[in-house]
Design a protein around this motif. Structure first.
Motif, mmCIF file in Angstrom:
data_model
loop_
_atom_site.group_PDB
_atom_site.id
_atom_site.type_symbol
_atom_site.label_atom_id
_atom_site.label_comp_id
_atom_site.label_asym_id
_atom_site.label_seq_id
_atom_site.Cartn_x
_atom_site.Cartn_y
_atom_site.Cartn_z
ATOM 1 N N SER A 32 0.834 -1.196 0.000
ATOM 2 C CA SER A 32 0.000 0.000 0.000
ATOM 3 C C SER A 32 0.868 1.245 0.000
ATOM 4 N N THR A 33 0.561 2.175 -0.893
ATOM 5 C CA THR A 33 1.241 3.470 -0.962
ATOM 6 C C THR A 33 0.192 4.560 -0.777
ATOM 7 N N PHE A 34 0.464 5.518 0.112
ATOM 8 C CA PHE A 34 -0.502 6.563 0.431
ATOM 9 C C PHE A 34 0.016 7.904 -0.086
ATOM 10 N N ILE A 35 -0.842 8.608 -0.838
ATOM 11 C CA ILE A 35 -0.464 9.890 -1.434
ATOM 12 C C ILE A 35 -1.557 10.916 -1.152
ATOM 13 N N PRO A 36 -1.250 12.026 -0.481
ATOM 14 C CA PRO A 36 -2.255 13.082 -0.288
ATOM 15 C C PRO A 36 -2.357 13.939 -1.543
ATOM 16 N N VAL A 37 -3.566 14.088 -2.072
ATOM 17 C CA VAL A 37 -3.743 14.822 -3.326
ATOM 18 C C VAL A 37 -4.950 15.751 -3.232
ATOM 19 N N SER A 38 -5.010 16.654 -4.181
ATOM 20 C CA SER A 38 -6.186 17.492 -4.380
ATOM 21 C C SER A 38 -6.425 17.582 -5.877
ATOM 22 N N ALA A 39 -7.468 16.890 -6.350
ATOM 23 C CA ALA A 39 -7.758 16.884 -7.780
ATOM 24 C C ALA A 39 -8.133 18.279 -8.270
ATOM 25 N N ARG A 40 -8.753 19.065 -7.417
ATOM 26 C CA ARG A 40 -9.187 20.401 -7.830
ATOM 27 C C ARG A 40 -8.000 21.307 -8.129
ATOM 28 N N GLY A 41 -6.972 21.263 -7.278
ATOM 29 C CA GLY A 41 -5.819 22.134 -7.471
ATOM 30 C C GLY A 41 -4.623 21.461 -8.111
ATOM 31 N N GLY A 42 -4.715 20.141 -8.323
ATOM 32 C CA GLY A 42 -3.600 19.418 -8.930
ATOM 33 C C GLY A 42 -2.464 19.131 -7.975
ATOM 34 N N ASP A 43 -2.696 19.213 -6.666
ATOM 35 C CA ASP A 43 -1.635 18.978 -5.681
ATOM 36 C C ASP A 43 -1.205 17.515 -5.674
ATOM 37 N N ASN A 44 0.087 17.265 -5.862
ATOM 38 C CA ASN A 44 0.701 15.933 -5.824
ATOM 39 C C ASN A 44 0.105 14.979 -6.857
ATOM 40 N N LYS A 77 4.505 7.577 -9.081
ATOM 41 C CA LYS A 77 4.235 6.214 -8.619
ATOM 42 C C LYS A 77 3.745 5.337 -9.761
ATOM 43 N N LEU A 78 2.856 5.866 -10.585
ATOM 44 C CA LEU A 78 2.331 5.075 -11.702
ATOM 45 C C LEU A 78 3.423 4.737 -12.714
ATOM 46 N N GLU A 79 4.375 5.625 -12.890
ATOM 47 C CA GLU A 79 5.426 5.394 -13.891
ATOM 48 C C GLU A 79 6.517 4.457 -13.396
ATOM 49 N N THR A 80 6.605 4.216 -12.094
ATOM 50 C CA THR A 80 7.724 3.426 -11.566
ATOM 51 C C THR A 80 7.319 2.116 -10.911
ATOM 52 N N VAL A 81 6.030 1.877 -10.702
ATOM 53 C CA VAL A 81 5.612 0.646 -10.043
ATOM 54 C C VAL A 81 5.963 -0.560 -10.908
#
Length: 528
Positions: A196-208, A227-231
């Motif tokens: 499991s990998t946890f990433i805090p994001v905000s789709a509205r502002g594009g954060d992370n 993460k998607l490019e390296t898994v």
């Protein structure tokens, strides 16, 4: 003679070669309703520079945001294409989208979050390499989030990326992020061998999402795109035993007989010893034929035609397996079931099972257990499963099939159940390893060699459904004759006369039925 070099052609060929050399990642975006799956995926494509100008123009027209900054557009509409989805602001059907970056190719499935459409999510998860699970930072984990995580893990997804979305609504709080992470990890202990990998994001502002957020300096991990490019997505089936379910027998000429199918595990090469299952016939591979000629070897995902050194009986539904590492053959399977039907799944239910290219009649046997999502996937004994519930049960088949455990091979270890009357797909199942290993192969022991009373119909070469229909017909015919005899006896008060009436009734009905069928054979109406 010098041939001039076309730099444009060389550049084009280089681009095509580099694109084909990239690895492919299949992932599914899932989670509870209104947690922002479609919005996050749309933002991912936009920030990666993968949304074209005409798509931006279409978004402006669809939303009426003709003068708003492009960053404020509703990017969820890139995935929610159905009119009902746009009206209700929810995802209903699976939406697949292909895109590529400099490092990797992707196929993403945007899954619906409503419990009503859980079966659509399960369909997308069955082919995914990783699961992107969205969690609303304000709402936290929901039962539907747990259900989607359990479905993904049960279907063999070993990488979970938990994107804690809408962090802007909780002031980018590290404490909120840590609390959700701890709660999910506690639940994940029951999911088995998953990372499991946890990433805090905000789709509205594009954060992370693609770029690192300036509002969450406390987070040191990768962005979602990183993460998607390296898994790691190395196919597990590449290191497994060879398996190929026969889809079709090719016989274009009297001198050629080939067996077509897609390789589901391992690799095959000419001269390799194989076992045809469930019949158990041994032979060797003569050649591997494809549309581009013969191959020296073939691996997972390739569609090939195999020819054999010996004339053996092979037909659609058979499994060609590696001779030294064969699959299990059994007419009883212990499995984990995800029930998608409108009714209930209970012991005694009869269905058609489709396992690879093979099919058989199956009945549900006990004991049955429920995986309770409300109590962190605790296992409870129940007498039935309701719609969208996970559980375990035993299936009894009318003939032996070749299969693996799902954790050994996803293709040969999974099946679907089809309702015998409506022909709807009502359940998906995953075979557990101990179930097959604990069940003896037919003919391997005295117990399985001698049919039990309930299996005597197999001696006549018919399946369970045919035997059931025959038994119902005979019981109804006998019941009718008994009623006729009792009525005749009551009227005549003579056993001999009553018996004669019953015999006459049977003869007359048989004769009328024969002539009735003959007349309908002469009628051309309704015949193809």
């Amino acid at each position: 003679m010098n041939i001039p070099v076309d730099p444009v052609s060389i550049a084009r060929d280089a681009v095509i070669y580099n694109h084909e050399a990239k690895s492919l990642l299949r992932f599914i975006a899932c989670g509870s309703v209104d947690h922002g799956k479609s919005s996050l995926l749309g933002r991912l494509l936009f920030d990666a520079g993968l949304v074209l100008d005409d798509q931006i123009d279409a978004l402006r027209k669809d939303t009426g945001q003709l003068t708003d900054p492009v960053e404020d557009l509703d990017f969820s509409l890139l995935f929610d294409g159905l009119a009902a989805e746009r009206e209700q602001k929810i995802t209903i059907d699976l939406a697949y989208r292909f895109f590529a970056t400099e490092k990797r190719k992707f196929i993403v499935a945007d899954a619906p979050g409503h419990e009503q459409y859980t079966r659509n999510m399960a369909t997308g998860a069955s082919t995914a390499d990783i699961a992107l699970i969205l969690v609303n930072a304000q709402a936290g984990l929901t039962q539907q989030t747990r259900r989607h995580a359990l479905i993904a893990a049960t279907l063999g997804v070993r990488h979970l990326v938990v994107a804690i979305n809408k962090m802007d609504l909780v002031a980018y709080s590290q404490a909120t992020f840590a609390a959700i992470e701890a709660e999910f990890l506690k639940f994940a202990d029951r999911l088995g061998d998953v990372s499991s990998t946890f990433i805090p994001v905000s789709a509205r502002g594009g954060d992370n999402v693609v770029k690192r957020s300036p509002h969450m300096g406390w987070y040191r991990g990768p962005t979602l795109m990183e993460k998607l490019e390296t898994v790691d997505v190395t196919p597990r089936a590449a290191n497994q035993a060879f398996r190929m379910a026969v889809q079709w027998v090719s016989r274009p000429t009297p001198d050629f007989r080939g067996y077509c199918g897609m390789i589901a595990g391992g690799e095959v090469r000419p001269g390799m010893e194989i076992l045809v299952q469930p019949s158990g016939q041994r032979t060797r591979i003569a050649s591997i034929v494809t549309a581009n000629g013969e191959l020296d070897r073939a691996g997972v995902g390739q569609s090939v035609t195999l020819t054999l050194t010996d004339d053996v009986d092979v037909s659609r539904g058979d499994l060609i397996a590696e001779g030294t590492r064969p699959a299990h053959v059994s007419d009883r399977l212990d499995a984990r079931i995800f029930w998608m039907g409108q009714g209930t799944l209970a012991p005694g239910g009869r269905y058609h099972i489709k396992l690879g290219t093979a099919s058989a009649a199956a009945s549900i046997a006990g004991p049955m257990q429920l995986i309770d999502l409300a109590e962190d996937a605790a296992v409870k004994s129940v007498d039935r499963l309701m719609s969208n519930e996970f559980g375990t049960c035993r299936l009894e088949l009318d003939r032996p099939l070749a299969a693996d455990g799902y954790n050994q091979n996803r293709e040969t270890g999974s099946f679907i159940l089809i309702d015998a009357e409506s022909h709807d797909t009502v359940a998906m199942g995953l075979i557990e390893v101990p179930a097959i290993a604990a069940t003896a192969t037919r003919g391997a022991s005295a117990m399985t060699a001698v049919p039990m009373p309930r299996d005597l119909y197999k001696l006549f070469g018919i399946n369970a459904n045919q035997a059931r229909s025959l038994a119902k017909t005979l019981s109804w015919r006998v019941m009718g004759s008994v009623v006729t005899f009792l009525v005749a006896l009551l009227v005549t008060d003579n056993t001999a006369i009553a018996s004669s009436i019953v015999v006459a009734e049977i003869v007359i009905k048989i004769a009328f039925y024969y002539f009735h069928e003959r007349i309908w054979l002469l009628a051309p109406w309704g015949r193809s």
